[in-house]
Design a protein around this motif. Sequence first.
Motif, mmCIF file in Angstrom:
data_model
loop_
_atom_site.group_PDB
_atom_site.id
_atom_site.type_symbol
_atom_site.label_atom_id
_atom_site.label_comp_id
_atom_site.label_asym_id
_atom_site.label_seq_id
_atom_site.Cartn_x
_atom_site.Cartn_y
_atom_site.Cartn_z
ATOM 1 N N LYS A 133 0.841 -1.195 0.000
ATOM 2 C CA LYS A 133 0.000 0.000 0.000
ATOM 3 C C LYS A 133 0.880 1.251 0.000
ATOM 4 O O LYS A 133 1.772 1.404 0.835
ATOM 5 N N ASN A 134 0.656 2.119 -0.975
ATOM 6 C CA ASN A 134 1.367 3.395 -1.115
ATOM 7 C C ASN A 134 2.873 3.246 -1.318
ATOM 8 O O ASN A 134 3.644 4.127 -0.922
ATOM 9 N N THR A 135 3.306 2.148 -1.884
ATOM 10 C CA THR A 135 4.727 1.957 -2.164
ATOM 11 C C THR A 135 4.869 0.997 -3.345
ATOM 12 O O THR A 135 3.873 0.553 -3.908
ATOM 13 N N THR A 136 6.081 0.697 -3.709
ATOM 14 C CA THR A 136 6.337 -0.273 -4.773
ATOM 15 C C THR A 136 7.296 -1.335 -4.262
ATOM 16 O O THR A 136 7.971 -1.147 -3.252
ATOM 17 N N GLY A 137 7.345 -2.426 -4.995
ATOM 18 C CA GLY A 137 8.260 -3.503 -4.652
ATOM 19 C C GLY A 137 8.841 -4.096 -5.911
ATOM 20 O O GLY A 137 8.374 -3.831 -7.019
ATOM 21 N N TYR A 138 9.880 -4.905 -5.748
ATOM 22 C CA TYR A 138 10.473 -5.615 -6.877
ATOM 23 C C TYR A 138 10.981 -6.969 -6.417
ATOM 24 O O TYR A 138 11.158 -7.211 -5.223
ATOM 25 N N ALA A 139 11.193 -7.867 -7.398
ATOM 26 C CA ALA A 139 11.569 -9.250 -7.123
ATOM 27 C C ALA A 139 12.973 -9.537 -7.629
ATOM 28 O O ALA A 139 13.386 -9.013 -8.655
ATOM 29 N N VAL A 140 13.689 -10.389 -6.890
ATOM 30 C CA VAL A 140 15.014 -10.856 -7.294
ATOM 31 C C VAL A 140 15.035 -12.375 -7.146
ATOM 32 O O VAL A 140 14.559 -12.902 -6.144
ATOM 33 N N ALA A 141 15.584 -13.056 -8.164
ATOM 34 C CA ALA A 141 15.758 -14.509 -8.094
ATOM 35 C C ALA A 141 17.182 -14.838 -8.494
ATOM 36 O O ALA A 141 17.795 -14.117 -9.280
ATOM 37 N N TRP A 142 17.732 -15.908 -7.930
ATOM 38 C CA TRP A 142 19.090 -16.312 -8.273
ATOM 39 C C TRP A 142 19.202 -17.825 -8.265
ATOM 40 O O TRP A 142 18.383 -18.517 -7.688
ATOM 41 N N GLY A 143 20.231 -18.299 -8.941
ATOM 42 C CA GLY A 143 20.502 -19.724 -8.971
ATOM 43 C C GLY A 143 21.861 -19.983 -9.583
ATOM 44 O O GLY A 143 22.456 -19.094 -10.186
ATOM 45 N N HIS A 144 22.363 -21.201 -9.404
ATOM 46 C CA HIS A 144 23.600 -21.598 -10.077
ATOM 47 C C HIS A 144 23.605 -23.096 -10.274
ATOM 48 O O HIS A 144 22.829 -23.827 -9.668
ATOM 49 N N ILE A 145 24.478 -23.533 -11.177
ATOM 50 C CA ILE A 145 24.517 -24.930 -11.569
ATOM 51 C C ILE A 145 25.799 -25.566 -11.029
ATOM 52 O O ILE A 145 26.908 -25.081 -11.305
ATOM 53 N N GLY A 146 25.644 -26.602 -10.240
ATOM 54 C CA GLY A 146 26.798 -27.331 -9.695
ATOM 55 C C GLY A 146 27.828 -26.410 -9.065
ATOM 56 O O GLY A 146 27.491 -25.485 -8.345
ATOM 57 N N ASP A 147 29.115 -26.672 -9.389
ATOM 58 C CA ASP A 147 30.178 -25.819 -8.862
ATOM 59 C C ASP A 147 30.668 -24.820 -9.909
ATOM 60 O O ASP A 147 31.750 -24.261 -9.784
ATOM 61 N N ASP A 148 29.845 -24.582 -10.943
ATOM 62 C CA ASP A 148 30.151 -23.548 -11.925
ATOM 63 C C ASP A 148 30.137 -22.204 -11.191
ATOM 64 O O ASP A 148 29.206 -21.924 -10.447
ATOM 65 N N PRO A 149 31.142 -21.367 -11.380
ATOM 66 C CA PRO A 149 31.215 -20.131 -10.597
ATOM 67 C C PRO A 149 30.199 -19.057 -11.008
ATOM 68 O O PRO A 149 29.986 -18.097 -10.266
ATOM 69 N N HIS A 150 29.538 -19.202 -12.159
ATOM 70 C CA HIS A 150 28.599 -18.177 -12.608
ATOM 71 C C HIS A 150 27.292 -18.262 -11.816
ATOM 72 O O HIS A 150 26.710 -19.332 -11.677
ATOM 73 N N ILE A 151 26.820 -17.131 -11.318
ATOM 74 C CA ILE A 151 25.539 -17.069 -10.613
ATOM 75 C C ILE A 151 24.549 -16.333 -11.500
ATOM 76 O O ILE A 151 24.831 -15.232 -11.974
ATOM 77 N N LEU A 152 23.415 -16.937 -11.737
ATOM 78 C CA LEU A 152 22.348 -16.301 -12.502
ATOM 79 C C LEU A 152 21.556 -15.410 -11.554
ATOM 80 O O LEU A 152 21.162 -15.845 -10.461
ATOM 81 N N ILE A 153 21.315 -14.152 -11.949
ATOM 82 C CA ILE A 153 20.554 -13.211 -11.123
ATOM 83 C C ILE A 153 19.544 -12.499 -12.021
ATOM 84 O O ILE A 153 19.919 -11.912 -13.030
ATOM 85 N N ALA A 154 18.273 -12.563 -11.654
ATOM 86 C CA ALA A 154 17.218 -11.883 -12.395
ATOM 87 C C ALA A 154 16.490 -10.936 -11.454
ATOM 88 O O ALA A 154 16.054 -11.346 -10.374
ATOM 89 N N THR A 155 16.378 -9.661 -11.842
ATOM 90 C CA THR A 155 15.719 -8.639 -11.041
ATOM 91 C C THR A 155 14.622 -7.983 -11.867
ATOM 92 O O THR A 155 14.909 -7.481 -12.973
ATOM 93 N N THR A 156 13.407 -7.979 -11.361
ATOM 94 C CA THR A 156 12.297 -7.362 -12.091
ATOM 95 C C THR A 156 12.320 -5.848 -11.903
ATOM 96 O O THR A 156 12.997 -5.327 -11.019
ATOM 97 N N GLY A 157 11.513 -5.170 -12.695
ATOM 98 C CA GLY A 157 11.241 -3.767 -12.453
ATOM 99 C C GLY A 157 10.298 -3.638 -11.266
ATOM 100 O O GLY A 157 9.776 -4.628 -10.750
ATOM 101 N N SER A 158 10.071 -2.423 -10.845
ATOM 102 C CA SER A 158 9.185 -2.169 -9.695
ATOM 103 C C SER A 158 7.731 -2.129 -10.119
ATOM 104 O O SER A 158 7.398 -1.771 -11.235
ATOM 105 N N TYR A 159 6.881 -2.474 -9.171
ATOM 106 C CA TYR A 159 5.432 -2.349 -9.370
ATOM 107 C C TYR A 159 4.831 -1.842 -8.077
ATOM 108 O O TYR A 159 5.202 -2.269 -7.007
#
Length: 159
Positions: A133-159
């Motif tokens: 109420k009277n504000t906005t929020g946004y979502a962040v998700a992350w994941g990675h595969i095995g011991d691969d050093p790359h981390i996937l990060i997805a951030t939505t826009g605000s709503y």
Amino acid sequence: MVLAACALAIGVSSPAAVAAPAAGSAHIGAASKRPYDGQDPHYSGCSAWGARMVKHKTDYYYSSKYREHVWVKAELWYSSGCRTVWTEVHSNVPQNYAAGLGCNIHRKSDGKVLTCNHTTGTRERNSPMLNDKNTTGYAVAWGHIGDDPHILIATTGSY
């Protein structure tokens, strides 16, 4: 009495229009300043009360180590009935390689952040809710595969 208070708090004119929270859902105490903060969107009934996905973002990666095209998707969900937002995370990382998957929901007005603290291995998860109420929020998700050093990060826009 509790239903009447909840109905007034979320702007519903009749307590009959408010579904009783399911067993096991968090109780909204008198000290709570924001209804539904920290509650589960499914157990509270909010996911079925005017809920829709309002934003989404996907991060893609090719792991040459595992020879897999993987992705993680953050979805920002909004319930008009409860005036709340939450995150749902999806991923195609194979379960035998899954090494981590998670999400956060952020409220901009006060910086509040809630995390979907779940173990790895399932393909979708959701965070607890934040009242928006009277504000906005946004979502962040992350994941990675095995011991691969790359981390996937997805951030939505605000709503």
